[in-house]
Design a protein around this motif. Structure first.
Motif, PDB file in Angstrom:
ATOM      1  N   HIS A  45       1.106  -0.965   0.114  1.00 36.43           N
ATOM      2  CA  HIS A  45       0.339  -0.504   0.270  1.00 36.43           C
ATOM      3  C   HIS A  45       0.574   1.120   0.099  1.00 36.43           C
ATOM      4  CE1 HIS A  45      -3.099  -2.268   1.245  1.00 36.43           C
ATOM      5  NE2 HIS A  45      -2.249  -2.588   2.046  1.00 36.43           N
ATOM      6  N   ILE A  46       0.572   1.767  -1.083  1.00 32.83           N
ATOM      7  CA  ILE A  46       1.764   3.442  -0.939  1.00 32.83           C
ATOM      8  C   ILE A  46       0.659   4.462  -1.097  1.00 32.83           C
ATOM      9  CG2 ILE A  46       2.945   4.620  -1.838  1.00 32.83           C
ATOM     10  CD1 ILE A  46       4.290   2.696  -3.521  1.00 32.83           C
ATOM     11  N   TYR A  47       0.723   5.338  -0.122  1.00 27.37           N
ATOM     12  CA  TYR A  47      -0.040   6.719   0.041  1.00 27.37           C
ATOM     13  C   TYR A  47       0.828   7.948   0.082  1.00 27.37           C
ATOM     14  CZ  TYR A  47      -3.970   3.654   1.785  1.00 27.37           C
ATOM     15  OH  TYR A  47      -4.500   2.598   2.013  1.00 27.37           O
ATOM     16  N   ALA A  48       0.657   8.874  -1.190  1.00 28.10           N
ATOM     17  CA  ALA A  48       1.774   9.837  -1.962  1.00 28.10           C
ATOM     18  C   ALA A  48       1.098  11.020  -2.177  1.00 28.10           C
ATOM     19  CB  ALA A  48       2.714   9.325  -2.939  1.00 28.10           C
ATOM     20  N   LEU A  49       1.447  12.262  -0.992  1.00 27.14           N
ATOM     21  CA  LEU A  49       1.215  13.739  -1.592  1.00 27.14           C
ATOM     22  C   LEU A  49       2.314  14.208  -1.698  1.00 27.14           C
ATOM     23  CD1 LEU A  49      -0.910  16.005  -1.857  1.00 27.14           C
ATOM     24  CD2 LEU A  49      -0.786  15.800   1.205  1.00 27.14           C
ATOM     25  N   SER A  50       2.561  15.566  -2.698  1.00 31.77           N
ATOM     26  CA  SER A  50       3.592  15.775  -2.770  1.00 31.77           C
ATOM     27  C   SER A  50       3.299  17.831  -3.300  1.00 31.77           C
ATOM     28  CB  SER A  50       4.432  15.913  -4.367  1.00 31.77           C
ATOM     29  OG  SER A  50       5.051  16.498  -4.935  1.00 31.77           O
ATOM     30  N   GLY A  51       3.660  18.477  -2.568  1.00 27.16           N
ATOM     31  CA  GLY A  51       3.207  19.810  -2.372  1.00 27.16           C
ATOM     32  C   GLY A  51       3.673  20.898  -3.181  1.00 27.16           C
ATOM     33  N   THR A  52       5.097  20.071  -4.068  1.00 32.11           N
ATOM     34  CA  THR A  52       5.671  20.668  -5.360  1.00 32.11           C
ATOM     35  C   THR A  52       5.551  21.038  -6.712  1.00 32.11           C
ATOM     36  OG1 THR A  52       6.227  19.051  -5.788  1.00 32.11           O
ATOM     37  CG2 THR A  52       7.722  19.670  -4.184  1.00 32.11           C
ATOM     38  N   SER A  53       5.656  22.396  -6.935  1.00 32.81           N
ATOM     39  CA  SER A  53       4.929  22.994  -8.324  1.00 32.81           C
ATOM     40  C   SER A  53       5.200  21.803  -9.083  1.00 32.81           C
ATOM     41  CB  SER A  53       5.066  23.898  -8.548  1.00 32.81           C
ATOM     42  OG  SER A  53       6.375  24.283  -8.503  1.00 32.81           O
ATOM     43  N   ASP A  54       5.731  21.355  -9.555  1.00 28.16           N
ATOM     44  CA  ASP A  54       6.389  20.414 -10.426  1.00 28.16           C
ATOM     45  C   ASP A  54       6.552  19.063  -9.929  1.00 28.16           C
ATOM     46  OD1 ASP A  54       8.436  19.535  -8.633  1.00 28.16           O
ATOM     47  OD2 ASP A  54       9.652  21.081  -9.667  1.00 28.16           O
ATOM     48  N   SER A  55       6.977  18.078 -10.676  1.00 30.86           N
ATOM     49  CA  SER A  55       7.065  16.698 -10.732  1.00 30.86           C
ATOM     50  C   SER A  55       7.235  15.689  -9.537  1.00 30.86           C
ATOM     51  CB  SER A  55       6.709  15.425 -12.021  1.00 30.86           C
ATOM     52  OG  SER A  55       7.365  15.894 -12.661  1.00 30.86           O
ATOM     53  N   PHE A  56       8.997  16.460  -9.132  1.00 30.71           N
ATOM     54  CA  PHE A  56       9.508  15.703  -8.386  1.00 30.71           C
ATOM     55  C   PHE A  56       9.835  15.911  -7.128  1.00 30.71           C
ATOM     56  CE2 PHE A  56      11.796  18.110 -12.770  1.00 30.71           C
ATOM     57  CZ  PHE A  56      12.565  16.727 -12.880  1.00 30.71           C
ATOM     58  N   GLY A  57       8.499  15.999  -6.839  1.00 31.51           N
ATOM     59  CA  GLY A  57       8.273  15.493  -5.166  1.00 31.51           C
ATOM     60  C   GLY A  57       8.090  14.240  -4.969  1.00 31.51           C
ATOM     61  N   LEU A  58       7.985  13.836  -6.296  1.00 27.69           N
ATOM     62  CA  LEU A  58       7.799  11.991  -5.601  1.00 27.69           C
ATOM     63  C   LEU A  58       9.189  11.575  -6.367  1.00 27.69           C
ATOM     64  CD1 LEU A  58       4.320  12.213  -7.316  1.00 27.69           C
ATOM     65  CD2 LEU A  58       4.549  12.106  -5.086  1.00 27.69           C
ATOM     66  N   PHE A  59       9.534  11.792  -6.730  1.00 27.82           N
ATOM     67  CA  PHE A  59      11.565  11.051  -7.326  1.00 27.82           C
ATOM     68  C   PHE A  59      11.746  10.143  -6.686  1.00 27.82           C
ATOM     69  CE2 PHE A  59      12.568  14.907  -3.769  1.00 27.82           C
ATOM     70  CZ  PHE A  59      13.270  13.961  -3.492  1.00 27.82           C
ATOM     71  N   ALA A  60      11.021  10.050  -5.630  1.00 23.68           N
ATOM     72  CA  ALA A  60      11.858   8.713  -4.353  1.00 23.68           C
ATOM     73  C   ALA A  60      10.765   7.576  -4.885  1.00 23.68           C
ATOM     74  CB  ALA A  60      12.003   9.301  -3.243  1.00 23.68           C
ATOM     75  N   LEU A  61       9.998   8.333  -5.237  1.00 26.61           N
ATOM     76  CA  LEU A  61       8.788   6.664  -5.408  1.00 26.61           C
ATOM     77  C   LEU A  61       8.836   6.428  -6.737  1.00 26.61           C
ATOM     78  CD1 LEU A  61       5.830   8.381  -3.480  1.00 26.61           C
ATOM     79  CD2 LEU A  61       7.676   6.556  -3.236  1.00 26.61           C
ATOM     80  N   ASP A  62       9.136   6.715  -8.050  1.00 26.21           N
ATOM     81  CA  ASP A  62       9.146   6.074  -8.722  1.00 26.21           C
ATOM     82  C   ASP A  62       9.912   4.992  -9.438  1.00 26.21           C
ATOM     83  OD1 ASP A  62       9.021   5.991 -11.830  1.00 26.21           O
ATOM     84  OD2 ASP A  62      10.010   7.556 -12.448  1.00 26.21           O
ATOM     85  N   ASP A  63      11.209   4.071  -9.336  1.00 23.90           N
ATOM     86  CA  ASP A  63      11.303   3.057  -9.490  1.00 23.90           C
ATOM     87  C   ASP A  63      10.213   2.235  -7.953  1.00 23.90           C
ATOM     88  OD1 ASP A  63      12.717   3.445 -11.317  1.00 23.90           O
ATOM     89  OD2 ASP A  63      14.957   3.598  -9.581  1.00 23.90           O
ATOM     90  N   LEU A  64      10.033   2.566  -7.147  1.00 19.49           N
ATOM     91  CA  LEU A  64       9.598   1.456  -5.969  1.00 19.49           C
ATOM     92  C   LEU A  64       8.410   1.261  -6.823  1.00 19.49           C
ATOM     93  CD1 LEU A  64       9.736   0.774  -2.655  1.00 19.49           C
ATOM     94  CD2 LEU A  64       8.687   2.893  -2.675  1.00 19.49           C
ATOM     95  N   ILE A  65       7.772   2.482  -7.268  1.00 21.02           N
ATOM     96  CA  ILE A  65       6.706   2.216  -7.672  1.00 21.02           C
ATOM     97  C   ILE A  65       6.257   1.085  -8.768  1.00 21.02           C
ATOM     98  CG2 ILE A  65       4.142   3.203  -8.847  1.00 21.02           C
ATOM     99  CD1 ILE A  65       4.248   5.479  -6.861  1.00 21.02           C
ATOM    100  N   ASN A  66       7.334   1.033  -9.652  1.00 23.83           N
ATOM    101  CA  ASN A  66       7.535   0.356 -11.034  1.00 23.83           C
ATOM    102  C   ASN A  66       7.871  -0.785 -10.400  1.00 23.83           C
ATOM    103  OD1 ASN A  66       6.905   1.750 -13.345  1.00 23.83           O
ATOM    104  ND2 ASN A  66       8.589   2.628 -12.738  1.00 23.83           N
TER     105      ASN A  66
END
Length: 588
Positions: free
Chosen positions: A170-191
């Protein structure tokens, strides 16, 4: 403290859960992710007594916290890291095998996150019992990890998380940044975890640019949203550059991973394009009974569906819409062969900003079995829609758009009159884009209605009729606006009671209403005072009323009117319950 020690265990647990779970909202308060980030509030409760420690220990030790960018410091061989964590306490207490959640809060660059994960001692162990990750990136400034060091740090963070949580589901993620790099730590993890995930909730302030490569075969809950509303497209201005920009924007609305449709129970995505909605989903091959990427999807277990569209129809799309309407086809979400998916268990449907014929679009869903329906900003052919075809509908929340021609008041009143004939409704909310006065129908068939929200504009004298006609109403919210003309003003004065001695005007209006909300919009000062005085006398005739809500600027005047009612010893109604009624503030 003796009184608190005698509280029932379930009450203590609820108090600690209230401290433990915190709602983290987006900029517009529209998207919300609930995170367990109240560990240190619960930590103080562990020191009160044995009973408190017994109830709070599970919440504290079963959730690992790594908060990067705080004022707390951890000293390591590589230097000082600003991180707040309870990892060491969990390891020393022996609760590590029972820890089921990781909360990762970051407000720093990727290289700092990698160092803090090492300093927290979380990376040095494998946590097979952790199956849930809460990820929160609150910072509002842009982070652009373009250097080689930052890219390496991103890879390291993903590898650390993958190695430490082999059973993540289970993954719950919220990024408050104005670009997409706020979720950089989850890219490979989700895949990597995609084939095993059961819940994926991703909410970002900017465009989601995560590169999904895996296929989700066990996913039950999927929520993906970009909160930014810069995707509200208008027609191109005519230059080739503008047209190019528009076409590019419409293709980066939302990237949804490939998901097995038959396992989904909840689907909440947006903003998406109104065409090829179901392209990312696949079904099960009937011959082999295994998921197949080339099989058309059927949502056999789906119960709750929310679709948010982010594209408005352009000139070329208008022609497509006209052609589709001519052939009685919804122009948007159809499969490559024109067969629409099945929704045999769908109970709740929410549609926002659908740019085509909303009437035809809803025909693709099982209207006879829907229990909950929400429609927001669906403009095209709205007034042709009738809620009577939803034979089991229990709750409806509808945004009423402005009518496209001069007789808009008649259209709105006719549509509202039809809606008031749906006898199965228990909760109804009608909201207009502009609050102007609309006359309510003369007869109601809402026999089971318990909650009513009419943010459409009405006269204060009509509130009494609502309370008399709706016998089971428990919550009512109305918007009082200025009368439309001198004729309406004359009628309002003619039916206004001059004396309170007549039983017709002194009877109890309702014995079930518990909450009443009055919003005053576009009223002159004298009319505001008159409306608040009527509200006070109205509350006196509802003995079951527990709370009365209005705007902050009217709260003092309303309190004065209620005091006048209580002090009036010649009043023909018993107003003793007003002393126990709460006055509350609302926000428009």
């Amino acid at each position: 403290m003796t009184g608190f020690n005698t509280l029932p265990p379930r009450i203590l647990t609820r108090i600690f859960e209230y401290l433990f779970w915190t709602a983290v909202c987006g900029k517009d308060q529209a998207e919300r992710l609930v995170l367990p980030i109240g560990q240190y509030e619960v930590l103080a409760c562990l020191k009160v007594s044995h009973a408190w420690r017994k109830r709070a220990a599970g919440l504290f030790y079963r959730t690992a916290l790594v908060s990067v960018g705080t004022n707390d410091t951890v000293h390591t061989l590589g230097g000082t890291c600003h991180v707040r964590t309870n990892i060491r306490l969990i390891l020393e207490s022996g609760y590590a095998p029972k820890t089921t959640r990781l909360v990762l809060v970051i407000d720093a660059e990727p290289d700092k996150l990698a160092k803090c994960l090492l300093a927290s001692e979380f990376v040095g162990f494998e946590w097979p019992s952790i199956n849930t990750l809460y990820f929160y990136h609150p910072q509002n400034h842009e982070v652009r990890p373009s250097s080689l060091n930052q890219n390496k740090a991103i890879d390291d963070v993903n590898q650390y998380l993958l190695a430490s949580m082999p059973n993540l589901k289970h993954i719950y993620a919220l990024s408050g940044t104005s670009d997409s790099f706020g979720l950089f730590a989850l890219d490979d993890l989700i895949n990597v975890r995609m084939p095993y995930l059961k819940t994926l909730t991703v909410v970002a302030q900017g465009a989601l640019k995560l590169g999904f490569h895996g296929h989700a075969q066990l996913l039950r809950h999927l929520t993906m949203h970009t909160v930014a509303h810069a995707l509200d497209y208008s027609e191109p201005s005519g230059s080739s550059d503008d047209e190019t920009n528009c076409s590019l924007q419409t293709h980066v609305l939302l990237s949804v991973p490939r998901v097995h449709a038959e396992s989904l129970v909840l689907l909440d995505i947006g903003p998406i394009a109104p065409t090829n909605i179901w392209a990312p989903f696949f079904g099960t091959n009937e011959a082999s009974n295994v998921p197949d990427l080339n099989t058309l999807p059927n949502f056999l277990c789906l119960r709750k569906l929310r679709l948010v569209f982010g594209v408005q129809a352009s000139q070329s799309e208008d022609r497509h819409m006209h052609r589709a309407s001519k052939h009685r086809n919804s122009p948007g979400p159809e499969t490559s062969v024109g067969i629409y998916p099945l929704f045999p268990q769908l109970e709740s449907l929410t549609v926002e900003q659908y740019p085509y014929n909303i009437l035809l679009f809803l025909e693709n869903f099982p209207r006879g079995q829907l229990l909950h329906l929400k429609l927001y900003k669906c403009l095209h052919h709205f007034y042709e829609l009738s809620l009577c075809v939803f034979s089991r509908l229990q709750s409806a929340c509808i945004d009423i758009p402005e009518a496209p021609h001069a007789s808009k008041e008649q259209d709105e009143e006719t549509w509202i009159s039809k809606t008031f004939s749906v006898s199965t409704l228990r909760s109804l909310s009608l909201r207009a884009s502009v609050a102007h006065q609309v006359d309510l129908p003369s007869t109601y068939q809402l026999h089971c209605l318990q909650n009513l929200d009419l943010s459409i504009g009405m006269r204060s004298v009509e509130v009494e009729k609502l309370l008399v006609e709706l016998k089971h109403l428990r919550s009512l919210r109305v918007t009082i606006t200025e009368v439309l003309s001198k004729t309406h003003e004359y009628l309002s004065r003619s039916i206004r009671p001059k004396k309170y001695t007549k039983s017709k005007y002194t009877r109890v209006l309702s014995t079930t209403l518990e909450q009443l909300t009055i919003c005053l919009v576009d009223l002159a000062a004298s009319r505001q005072r008159r409306a608040l005085a009527k509200t006070a006398w109205l509350a006196a005739r509802v003995p079951s009323l527990l709370s009365l809500h209005t705007q902050q600027e009217h709260l003092q005047v309303l309190a004065s009117c209620i005091n006048n009612v209580q002090a009036n010893k010649q009043a023909p109604v018993d107003a003793r319950h007003l002393s126990n009624m709460r006055l509350c503030t609302i926000l428009l």
